[in-house]
Design a protein around this motif. Structure first.
Motif, mmCIF file in Angstrom:
data_model
loop_
_atom_site.group_PDB
_atom_site.id
_atom_site.type_symbol
_atom_site.label_atom_id
_atom_site.label_comp_id
_atom_site.label_asym_id
_atom_site.label_seq_id
_atom_site.Cartn_x
_atom_site.Cartn_y
_atom_site.Cartn_z
ATOM 1 N N THR A 237 -17.563 24.029 10.038
ATOM 2 C CA THR A 237 -17.016 22.673 9.975
ATOM 3 C C THR A 237 -18.058 21.726 9.384
ATOM 4 O O THR A 237 -19.233 21.760 9.779
ATOM 5 C CB THR A 237 -16.587 22.183 11.361
ATOM 6 O OG1 THR A 237 -15.496 22.984 11.829
ATOM 7 C CG2 THR A 237 -16.123 20.734 11.318
ATOM 8 N N HIS A 270 -5.962 11.513 11.853
ATOM 9 C CA HIS A 270 -5.533 12.661 12.666
ATOM 10 C C HIS A 270 -6.436 12.830 13.882
ATOM 11 O O HIS A 270 -5.957 13.021 15.009
ATOM 12 C CB HIS A 270 -5.544 13.928 11.812
ATOM 13 C CG HIS A 270 -5.455 15.192 12.589
ATOM 14 N ND1 HIS A 270 -4.326 15.564 13.294
ATOM 15 C CD2 HIS A 270 -6.376 16.181 12.814
ATOM 16 C CE1 HIS A 270 -4.537 16.725 13.896
ATOM 17 N NE2 HIS A 270 -5.774 17.112 13.635
ATOM 18 N N LEU A 271 -7.752 12.748 13.678
ATOM 19 C CA LEU A 271 -8.672 12.902 14.806
ATOM 20 C C LEU A 271 -8.504 11.771 15.813
ATOM 21 O O LEU A 271 -8.612 11.987 17.027
ATOM 22 C CB LEU A 271 -10.115 12.974 14.309
ATOM 23 C CG LEU A 271 -10.634 14.398 14.059
ATOM 24 C CD1 LEU A 271 -9.934 15.031 12.858
ATOM 25 C CD2 LEU A 271 -12.139 14.420 13.862
ATOM 26 N N MET A 274 -5.445 12.570 17.771
ATOM 27 C CA MET A 274 -5.748 13.672 18.685
ATOM 28 C C MET A 274 -6.591 13.181 19.866
ATOM 29 O O MET A 274 -6.358 13.583 21.014
ATOM 30 C CB MET A 274 -6.514 14.771 17.943
ATOM 31 C CG MET A 274 -5.698 15.565 16.940
ATOM 32 S SD MET A 274 -4.615 16.791 17.725
ATOM 33 C CE MET A 274 -5.814 17.966 18.350
ATOM 34 N N ARG A 275 -7.566 12.340 19.578
ATOM 35 C CA ARG A 275 -8.490 11.886 20.615
ATOM 36 C C ARG A 275 -7.768 11.088 21.695
ATOM 37 O O ARG A 275 -8.189 11.045 22.856
ATOM 38 C CB ARG A 275 -9.603 11.057 19.986
ATOM 39 C CG ARG A 275 -10.814 10.841 20.886
ATOM 40 C CD ARG A 275 -11.950 10.193 20.103
ATOM 41 N NE ARG A 275 -13.059 9.843 20.966
ATOM 42 C CZ ARG A 275 -13.992 10.691 21.362
ATOM 43 N NH1 ARG A 275 -13.956 11.947 20.958
ATOM 44 N NH2 ARG A 275 -14.976 10.289 22.144
ATOM 45 N N ARG A 278 -6.340 14.109 23.557
ATOM 46 C CA ARG A 278 -7.331 15.157 23.783
ATOM 47 C C ARG A 278 -8.723 14.514 23.688
ATOM 48 O O ARG A 278 -9.326 14.496 22.613
ATOM 49 C CB ARG A 278 -7.215 16.264 22.725
ATOM 50 C CG ARG A 278 -5.873 16.953 22.693
ATOM 51 C CD ARG A 278 -5.909 18.253 23.483
ATOM 52 N NE ARG A 278 -4.834 19.146 23.098
ATOM 53 C CZ ARG A 278 -3.588 19.077 23.503
ATOM 54 N NH1 ARG A 278 -3.227 18.084 24.316
ATOM 55 N NH2 ARG A 278 -2.677 19.951 23.113
ATOM 56 N N GLU A 280 -11.622 15.333 24.255
ATOM 57 C CA GLU A 280 -12.729 16.155 23.756
ATOM 58 C C GLU A 280 -12.760 16.255 22.236
ATOM 59 O O GLU A 280 -13.705 16.810 21.642
ATOM 60 C CB GLU A 280 -12.650 17.566 24.345
ATOM 61 C CG GLU A 280 -11.483 18.406 23.875
ATOM 62 C CD GLU A 280 -10.176 18.141 24.620
ATOM 63 O OE1 GLU A 280 -9.227 18.930 24.449
ATOM 64 O OE2 GLU A 280 -10.113 17.146 25.384
ATOM 65 N N THR A 281 -11.763 15.697 21.555
ATOM 66 C CA THR A 281 -11.709 15.713 20.093
ATOM 67 C C THR A 281 -12.887 14.929 19.515
ATOM 68 O O THR A 281 -13.258 13.881 20.050
ATOM 69 C CB THR A 281 -10.390 15.089 19.610
ATOM 70 O OG1 THR A 281 -9.289 15.814 20.179
ATOM 71 C CG2 THR A 281 -10.282 15.131 18.085
ATOM 72 N N VAL A 322 -18.412 23.056 17.606
ATOM 73 C CA VAL A 322 -17.365 22.233 16.998
ATOM 74 C C VAL A 322 -16.485 23.088 16.092
ATOM 75 O O VAL A 322 -15.246 22.999 16.127
ATOM 76 C CB VAL A 322 -17.980 21.059 16.199
ATOM 77 C CG1 VAL A 322 -16.873 20.268 15.486
ATOM 78 C CG2 VAL A 322 -18.785 20.153 17.097
ATOM 79 N N GLN A 326 -12.478 23.771 16.487
ATOM 80 C CA GLN A 326 -11.519 23.476 15.426
ATOM 81 C C GLN A 326 -10.689 24.717 15.085
ATOM 82 O O GLN A 326 -9.481 24.636 14.891
ATOM 83 C CB GLN A 326 -12.258 22.977 14.175
ATOM 84 C CG GLN A 326 -12.822 21.572 14.304
ATOM 85 C CD GLN A 326 -11.743 20.526 14.396
ATOM 86 O OE1 GLN A 326 -10.879 20.424 13.516
ATOM 87 N NE2 GLN A 326 -11.766 19.738 15.463
ATOM 88 N N GLY A 329 -8.211 25.521 17.810
ATOM 89 C CA GLY A 329 -7.128 24.538 17.873
ATOM 90 C C GLY A 329 -6.312 24.445 16.602
ATOM 91 O O GLY A 329 -5.546 23.487 16.419
ATOM 92 N N LEU A 333 -1.956 20.991 16.388
ATOM 93 C CA LEU A 333 -2.331 19.839 15.568
ATOM 94 C C LEU A 333 -1.537 18.570 15.881
ATOM 95 O O LEU A 333 -1.919 17.489 15.409
ATOM 96 C CB LEU A 333 -2.145 20.188 14.082
ATOM 97 C CG LEU A 333 -3.033 21.302 13.522
ATOM 98 C CD1 LEU A 333 -2.701 21.544 12.056
ATOM 99 C CD2 LEU A 333 -4.508 20.967 13.684
#
Length: 509
Positions: A237, A270-271, A274-275, A278, A280-281, A322, A326, A329, A333
């Motif tokens: 990543t 997107h992150l 997600m955060r 989630r 922990e994103t 990380v 990713q 997961g 998504l």
């Protein structure tokens, strides 16, 4: 035309005779659960289509599917095949009720040939389950859809499957040696000679059903060509400040001599989505997720080359933890649906050289429509990048459904840049003439030959049926569908405020 109540009562009894009472349902809840796929739809769509089936049936054998298709013709009912319900465009959603065939109980794994690495599977098995089964026997399923835990073998093939692993191993056509398909006549057909190696060119009918959306037959079984299990599969990543900073990544990797297993570019939006659900994103940033497979020494050498390549573009390599998170997961998504209750994902393909301009135009469309859109993408091959934008939608808000205008406008961007949307169904059939240009007449001829009475998943490709089997109002011209979404876009621009569900460092997106 869907029958009257007495005829439906008769049909129910006949269906029970075929499958037994435990595998035929008229339950309102069961039927409602099968009236949509992954996409969020405004309730007003029920005025246009009868998306709730009259019956939900669950076959287990090829013979049962054949008998169901034969009965659907006899009863004058449409028959709609459905896999895991992970589609995005209404390809497995009824438009005039009828018999919905839930294929998920057709999940038996048949013949296994470890020497030739061949695996025969019924079409209702999920791709992730197939991958796990193969891995436990030292074999490797080289490609899988993004929705692999739910997406079924037959459903993804019929949808024109490209996904994780396609960059190196191709699409679903490249690993299917043979299929069994039930035609609209009820006849079970084998599409190829399963004893012939795929590496040798030979005639087969597999491509006819690839991307057919279940409109010319029901896929019931397939034989897959697996690969040797790689010695190493390593996820990596890299972080970039924002999506624009990562704009050269797809073209640079595609132009190199690297052959990664998978390459995905994740939007900071997107992150941030997600955060929210989630924690922990990672913090919002553009992430480039690359997976390498093969012998350990070759993977190590490719990783070093990739470090230099992306480091030269300004990317920062993140830790193994990380990268592993990713990778683990990769099939999860879209939990951001919880934020508003509605989420719409659209899939498109662009020429790789058009990726940078696509980013410009995607941002412009989102800004004009006052929307917050996450634009994720992955490389399909050296020449093609799949771009999968998604956005949240408040279904109960008066202007919420107008967000669907983004699907039309972004599709227009794809056509303008030499690409096209992916998938055809109730909501995107208006794209068929542009996607396939002169092929409309050819498809109509094939459909007419195989399904002259228009009973197998009808009204979703070259024409859009309404719920009304009456002259004039029975079909929506593709131009009208597109015009309706253009009107929605106009209304979006009148919206006094922009949708802002999450905050992005560095300004609004």
């Amino acid at each position: 035309m869907t029958g009257t109540l007495p005829s439906l009562d008769y049909s129910f009894r006949r269906l029970v005779n075929i499958l037994g009472p435990e595998r035929v349902s008229r339950s309102p809840m069961e039927r409602l659960m099968h009236s949509h796929d992954f996409a969020s739809l405004p309730k007003i769509a029920l005025l246009q289509w009868k998306m709730i089936p009259d019956f939900v049936v669950v076959p287990k054998t090829v013979e049962e599917v054949s008998r169901l298709v034969e009965f659907a013709f006899e009863a004058g009912l449409p028959i709609i095949p459905r896999g895991g319900g992970s589609g995005l465009v209404g390809g497995a959603v009824p438009n005039r009720g009828g018999i919905l065939v839930d294929m998920r109980r057709m999940d038996r794994i048949g013949a296994v040939d470890p020497e030739r690495r061949l695996l025969t599977v019924q079409a209702g098995r999920a791709w992730k389950e197939i991958a796990d089964f193969a891995a436990a026997r030292g074999m490797f399923l080289p490609i899988a859809p993004l929705g692999a835990p739910a997406s079924t073998l037959g459903g993804w093939f019929a949808n024109g499957g490209v996904g994780i692993g396609s960059y190196k191993y191709g699409d679903a056509r490249d690993i299917v040696t043979d299929m069994q398909v039930v035609l609209p006549s009820g006849e079970a057909l084998r599409t190829a000679d399963g004893t012939v190696d795929l590496s040798v060119a030979f005639g087969n009918l597999n491509p006819a059903f690839f991307g057919s959306e279940g409109t010319i037959g029901l896929i019931v079984e397939a034989t897959l060509q697996l690969a040797p299990k790689p010695e190493a599969l390593v996820p990596l990543t890299y972080s970039f400040k924002d999506l624009w900073s990562a704009r050269e990544v797809p073209g640079t990797i595609a132009g190199s001599d690297l052959e990664p297993y998978n390459v995905a570019v994740m939007d900071p939006v997107h992150l941030a989505f997600m955060r929210t659900v989630r924690p922990e994103t990672p913090d919002p940033q553009a992430l480039v997720n690359v997976s390498l497979d093969g012998p350990k020494d070759e993977v190590a050498a490719a990783a070093a080359e990739l470090d230099a390549l992306l480091g030269g573009l300004g990317g920062k390599k993140l830790g193994e933890d990380v990268a592993k998170a990713q990778w683990d997961g990769r099939f999860d998504l879209y939990p951001a649906r919880r934020i508003t209750g509605g989420l719409v994902l659209t899939e498109t393909e662009f020429p790789t050289p058009a990726y940078v301009e696509m980013l410009r135009r995607a941002a412009r469309v989102a800004r004009r429509l006052r929307m917050q859109v996450a634009v994720n993408s992955f490389l399909v091959d050296r020449n093609t990048v799949a771009v999968n934008p998604y956005f949240l939608m408040e279904e109960d808000s008066p202007l919420g459904p107008t967000a669907l205008a983004f699907v039309k406008k972004f599709g227009d961007v794809a056509f303008a840049l030499g690409g096209h949307p992916e998938g055809l169904g109730l909501f995107t059939a208006f794209n068929f003439p542009k996607m396939h240009k002169g092929a409309t007449g050819i498809y109509e001829a094939v459909k007419t030959q195989l399904d002259p009475h228009r009973k197998v998943n009808p009204g979703k490709m070259t024409e859009v049926w309404t719920r009304y089997d009456l002259p004039i109002v029975n079909v929506i011209p593709p131009e009208i569908m597109g015009f309706g979404l253009d009107v929605a876009a106009f209304l979006r621009r009148l919206k006094p405020t922009s949708d802002r569900y999450v905050k992005i460092p560095g300004g609004p997106r």
